[in-house]
Design an enzyme around this catalytic site. Structure first.
Site, mmCIF file in Angstrom:
data_model
loop_
_atom_site.group_PDB
_atom_site.id
_atom_site.type_symbol
_atom_site.label_atom_id
_atom_site.label_comp_id
_atom_site.label_asym_id
_atom_site.label_seq_id
_atom_site.Cartn_x
_atom_site.Cartn_y
_atom_site.Cartn_z
ATOM 1 C CE LYS A 275 56.801 35.534 48.833
ATOM 2 N NZ LYS A 275 57.752 34.717 48.065
ATOM 3 C CG ASN A 276 62.289 34.431 49.531
ATOM 4 O OD1 ASN A 276 61.120 34.291 49.165
ATOM 5 N ND2 ASN A 276 63.167 35.140 48.843
ATOM 6 N NE ARG B 116 59.149 28.256 42.323
ATOM 7 C CZ ARG B 116 59.150 27.330 41.402
ATOM 8 N NH1 ARG B 116 58.048 27.046 40.762
ATOM 9 N NH2 ARG B 116 60.253 26.662 41.100
ATOM 10 C CG ASP C 246 56.448 36.092 41.546
ATOM 11 O OD1 ASP C 246 55.305 36.522 41.743
ATOM 12 O OD2 ASP C 246 57.409 36.287 42.304
ATOM 13 C CG ASP D 30 63.818 37.509 45.160
ATOM 14 O OD1 ASP D 30 63.489 37.135 44.020
ATOM 15 O OD2 ASP D 30 63.623 36.826 46.176
ATOM 16 C CG MET E 279 69.654 33.418 38.695
ATOM 17 S SD MET E 279 69.531 33.162 40.475
ATOM 18 C CE MET E 279 71.273 33.265 40.934
#
Length: 435
Positions: free
Chosen positions: A22-23, A97, A121, A319, A341
């Site tokens: 996905k990223n 985003r 998110d 993640d 983070m």
């Protein structure tokens, strides 16, 4: 609003293929705006966030053709830059985003862009300073209208420069790199992110004609070029999904083989799950997890409690912190989970505590997990998914629990995981999607 009903306590068995990352996909898809020539992307995941971005590209006038099950052909020959001024753009970009990464390509190729404050998110503060400070150092002029929450950027004269990024942001680095490849002169980016996703993006850009050196390090050098051409690119398997499947197999005492993992691009992920006690075997590019009735968390060499914390690559990705935490709840031993983070990412642990897990939430960033060693199974409850990664952590907990669990707001899970219920049911899970 859709929900999952899960009957837990079942051992899973079989092979599962991870989706495309996905990223990485969110960066790669934005990069097609850099050229008028055709770009073919393979292994594109069929998930909400990626599909929304593809629709946004179509709205800009990008020609999009699905040529295979997970392959798309993009041609950004006739980009309608005026779409930036529409209410439709504001609404769609604010809901995603990943839309922030269209800025670099638009600035590089068209010299201007604007962006509403993007969504995503609710996991804590996610600032965008790195993106805009990088653009400014390249010569862009930036303003923010707090009235309508719009960022406006004029980049009619981008010039290469030396910059030290204020943080090694993956999306920030990607955006600045995409802006710099068509800027005049040489750009040097220090403290650049070096995640595999960024390596993939830079390699793709070089195949398109960019001149980027230092790929895989935190020091990138970019010689600006006049234009970029077309190319073909294959997205990596999703490392977050692979880590999720490793954790799921261990927690449910399942025998699972994760196929075609690109193990060379997983970094420290397998090591962290081994430290949590999960056995695994590399079979070529597959990861085989045998059924384990129990697994034990390692301690540090001096016997002190294991601490798992997130860090920039090649450290452990944030993640997967939610997955590591839920896996620790059924291990033998204890662990301190330190999520550095994002200050709101651990707030889902109250659901795990309701399920019977022994967790002490020390503060917004730290939780101590006392493992139950599978002696006291978690119990099924009703819960709501707060974000993508916590949602899958709760799904894994439900798969290991006694009785029925219901997870609401599964649209959050669908944003990042492709047909997760169908694929897990094929392994023997009992997950039912309900409206």
């Amino acid at each position: 609003m859709a929900s999952f009903e899960i009957i837990g306590g079942k051992r899973l068995k079989g092979d599962i293929y991870p989706q495309g990352a996905k990223n990485e996909a969110l960066q790669i898809l934005c990069a097609v705006l850099l050229t008028p020539e055709p770009v073919t992307i393979h292994n594109v995941p069929d998930i909400i966030d990626v599909n929304k971005l593809i629709e946004l590209l179509k709205d800009f006038g990008v020609k999009v053709e699905k040529t295979g099950e997970s392959t798309y052909l993009f041609e950004a020959k006739n980009v309608n830059i005026a779409f930036l001024e529409t209410d439709s753009f504001k609404k769609k970009a604010a809901a995603l985003r990943g839309s922030i990464m269209i800025l670099g390509p638009l600035l590089a190729r068209f010299g201007k862009a604007k962006m509403p404050k993007p969504g995503g998110d609710k996991i804590g503060r996610r600032r965008l300073d790195t993106h805009f400070l990088g653009f400014e150092q390249l010569g862009a002029k930036f303003s923010y209208d707090s009235g309508d929450s719009f960022y406006q950027i004029d980049a009619s004269n981008l010039k290469g420069c030396y910059m030290l990024l204020d943080e090694a942001s993956v999306t920030g680095t990607a955006n600045v790199v995409m802006a710099a490849v068509l800027a005049k002169g040489k750009t040097t980016i220090y403290n650049a992110a070096c995640e595999p996703y960024l390596q993939q993006l830079c390699s793709m850009l070089n195949r398109m004609g960019a001149k980027i050196s230092g790929i895989g390090s935190n020091l990138l050098t970019i010689e600006g070029v006049d234009s970029l051409g077309g190319t073909a690119h294959t997205i990596l398997p999703d490392m977050i999904e692979i880590g999720s499947f490793i954790g799921m197999a261990g927690m449910t005492s399942s025998e699972v083989t994760i196929k075609n993992c690109r193990i060379d691009m997983l970094g420290i992920i397998p090591t962290i799950f081994r430290r949590l006690g999960i056995k695994m075997e590399f079979r070529g590019d597959d990861i085989h997890i045998p059924s384990q009735d129990s697994y034990e968390i390692e301690t540090f060499i001096d016997g002190s409690i294991l601490t798992i914390s997130d860090a920039i690559w090649p450290g452990f990705t944030p993640d997967l912190m939610s997955i590591a935490l839920v896996v620790a709840t059924q291990a033998k031993g204890s662990a301190l989970i330190h999520q550095k983070m994002f200050e709101s990412r651990l707030f889902f642990v109250d659901k795990l505590i309701d399920m019977g897990a022994q967790i002490i939430l020390c503060d917004p960033h730290r939780a101590t997990v006392i493992g139950l060693n599978k002696q006291i199974p978690l119990r099924g409850i009703q819960m709501t998914s707060p974000d993508i990664r916590a949602g899958v952590a709760l799904l894994i907990a439900a798969l290991s629990a006694n009785g029925k669990s219901t997870i609401h707001n599964i649209e959050q899970i669908d944003r990042g995981y492709q047909n997760i219920d169908t694929r897990l049911n094929a392994l023997g899970a009992e997950i039912r999607r309900i409206s």
